[in-house]
Design a protein around this motif. Structure first.
Motif, PDB file in Angstrom:
ATOM      1  N   LEU A   1      65.057  48.051  70.658  1.00 34.80           N
ATOM      2  CA  LEU A   1      63.683  48.025  71.152  1.00 34.80           C
ATOM      3  C   LEU A   1      63.635  48.309  72.658  1.00 34.80           C
ATOM      4  O   LEU A   1      62.735  49.009  73.141  1.00 34.80           O
ATOM      5  CB  LEU A   1      63.053  46.664  70.847  1.00 34.80           C
ATOM      6  CG  LEU A   1      62.899  46.355  69.351  1.00 34.80           C
ATOM      7  CD1 LEU A   1      62.509  44.899  69.157  1.00 34.80           C
ATOM      8  CD2 LEU A   1      61.863  47.258  68.711  1.00 34.80           C
TER       9      LEU A   1
ATOM     10  N   GLN B   1      56.579  41.715  68.578  1.00 31.22           N
ATOM     11  CA  GLN B   1      55.907  43.004  68.492  1.00 31.22           C
ATOM     12  C   GLN B   1      56.068  43.644  67.117  1.00 31.22           C
ATOM     13  O   GLN B   1      55.168  44.342  66.647  1.00 31.22           O
ATOM     14  CB  GLN B   1      56.476  43.958  69.547  1.00 31.22           C
ATOM     15  CG  GLN B   1      56.013  43.682  70.959  1.00 31.22           C
ATOM     16  CD  GLN B   1      54.547  44.023  71.147  1.00 31.22           C
ATOM     17  OE1 GLN B   1      53.698  43.150  71.231  1.00 31.22           O
ATOM     18  NE2 GLN B   1      54.227  45.303  71.175  1.00 31.22           N
ATOM     19  N   VAL B   2      57.225  43.432  66.499  1.00 32.77           N
ATOM     20  CA  VAL B   2      57.519  44.166  65.261  1.00 32.77           C
ATOM     21  C   VAL B   2      57.184  43.371  64.004  1.00 32.77           C
ATOM     22  O   VAL B   2      57.091  43.950  62.916  1.00 32.77           O
ATOM     23  CB  VAL B   2      59.006  44.614  65.229  1.00 32.77           C
ATOM     24  CG1 VAL B   2      59.299  45.531  66.395  1.00 32.77           C
ATOM     25  CG2 VAL B   2      59.960  43.420  65.252  1.00 32.77           C
TER      26      VAL B   2
ATOM     27  N   HIS C   1      63.797  40.860  57.085  1.00 32.54           N
ATOM     28  CA  HIS C   1      62.369  40.693  57.331  1.00 32.54           C
ATOM     29  C   HIS C   1      61.581  40.709  56.032  1.00 32.54           C
ATOM     30  O   HIS C   1      60.641  39.923  55.857  1.00 32.54           O
ATOM     31  CB  HIS C   1      61.867  41.780  58.288  1.00 32.54           C
ATOM     32  CG  HIS C   1      62.233  41.528  59.715  1.00 32.54           C
ATOM     33  ND1 HIS C   1      61.710  42.233  60.770  1.00 32.54           N
ATOM     34  CD2 HIS C   1      63.085  40.620  60.269  1.00 32.54           C
ATOM     35  CE1 HIS C   1      62.210  41.771  61.906  1.00 32.54           C
ATOM     36  NE2 HIS C   1      63.057  40.806  61.629  1.00 32.54           N
TER      37      HIS C   1
END
Length: 380
Positions: free
Chosen positions: A19, A166-167, A257
């Motif tokens: 990132l 953010q992700v 995730h």
């Protein structure tokens, strides 16, 4: 800036560095980056001289000593290579035991140094503050309270937010994640995350699966899913086969995730993954085990009552922690079942936790790649 050298250790460091590279490449499109990294960094054009898992160790005793010579040898070779062809900046991503000494040596030779992720001096090992001051020109902090602490010790720092905020979506889609993983849309799912390092998995995977057996006895319809990083998938699959859980336990390659989005509750090793679970707004039971010598040293150096990041950031035990000798199958199962009971019968309890984690998510949500790139530009 034309050249940036980076060192990221372990899976979490690779993600953070990937990132960061997004921000650097947006500001400096022709940037050449090289050093030690993993697949996320490689996707951004990073030239890995060594793979990131070469630095993947934890503890203080034999677990580190058996790898000490190899790691020191890598650091020596890397330093020589960087001094021979100095980059415009060196960025150490986490891995402070490896990076801080290297940063000190490079800075002494006039190379600008940045450390991304402030070492957790607020949790343990405060003596590192002097080493940080000596080693780096700037620290990129992922938690909002860190710059003030560093400034009080004469260390320049910038809060850039936590890249994971953010992700990870503010409202995860559980149904979509279950469909992606081939899990039933209905029914209870427990995610099991025994760590991203070999030593963590060795200490935790069997006890986690033994806890899963007890959970399944109490609630037979429960499904279990484990995201395994490729390097540890064979070890985890072998433990899964021996657990007796059969079709109730599914091991998937990566996709942590998706697994966290899909689950109702997670049984999880202390580390960055616990913050990911919080950002996914999931109830969790945090556990950790290490070698006996490492535990004794760690316990003496600990400055706070919490070890899990969600509890540290919330400043209270919002989720349970079971450490070392308390990490038993019975205790783990009991805590997971308590959460599962709340999911079924006390939705207000789950909602309070989700609200707390949503507030935390908002606090950590910044444009990390851009803020980090600005901070690095300011020292060049």
């Amino acid at each position: 800036m034309n050249n940036a050298a980076l060192v990221a250790g372990e899976t979490s460091g690779d993600l953070l560095a990937g990132l960061l590279l997004d921000g650097l490449r947006a500001r400096w499109p022709d940037l050449h980056s090289m050093g030690i990294g993993g697949p996320q960094m490689a996707q951004r054009g990073f030239e890995a001289w060594w793979p990131h898992d070469k630095l993947s160790v934890h503890g203080f005793g034999w677990e580190v000593l058996r790898r000490y010579r190899e790691i020191v040898g890598i650091r020596k070779q890397l330093k020589q290579r960087l001094l021979a062809q100095p980059p415009d900046v060196f960025i150490g991503v986490d891995a402070p035991d490896f990076n801080l000494d290297l940063e000190a040596d490079l800075r002494a030779q006039g190379i600008k140094t940045v450390h991304f992720v402030c070492p957790s001096v607020w949790a343990w090992r405060p003596e590192r503050l002097e080493k940080i001051k000596r080693s780096v020109d700037h620290v990129l902090c992922i938690f909002p309270f860190e710059p003030e602490l560093l400034a009080s010790h004469g260390i320049a720092a910038t809060y850039v937010g936590h890249p994971l905020a953010q992700v990870i979506p503010m409202q995860p889609d559980r149904a979509q994640a279950r469909a992606k993983l081939g899990l039933a849309a209905e029914g209870r799912v427990v995610a099991i995350l025994p760590g991203s390092r070999e030593s963590e998995v060795r200490h935790l995977v069997d006890v986690f699966f033994q806890a899963a057996v007890l959970i399944k006895k109490a609630q037979p319809a429960t499904q279990f899913v484990v995201p395994a990083i490729p390097a540890l998938q064979q070890r985890i699959e072998a433990a899964a086969a021996a657990s007796g859980l059969g079709q109730a336990l599914k091991v998937v390659r990566g996709q942590s995730h998706a697994v966290l989005a899909a689950c109702d509750v997670t049984l999880i090793a202390s580390g960055t993954a616990t913050l990911e679970a919080a950002l996914f707004k999931r109830p969790m039971v945090i556990a950790y085990r290490m070698g006996a010598l490492s535990w004794q040293i760690m316990r003496r150096k600990k400055l706070q009552p919490w070890v899990g990041l969600p509890n540290i950031l919330c400043r209270e035990f919002v989720v349970p922690e079971l450490l070392q000798d308390d990490t038993t199958p019975q205790a783990l199962a009991k805590e997971v079942l308590t959460w599962l009971d709340a999911v079924a019968h006390a939705p207000e309890t789950i909602q309070r936790l989700e609200n707390r984690f949503s507030a935390l998510h908002a606090e950590l949500q910044r444009d990390t790649p851009t803020l980090a790139a600005h901070a690095i530009a300011s020292i060049l």
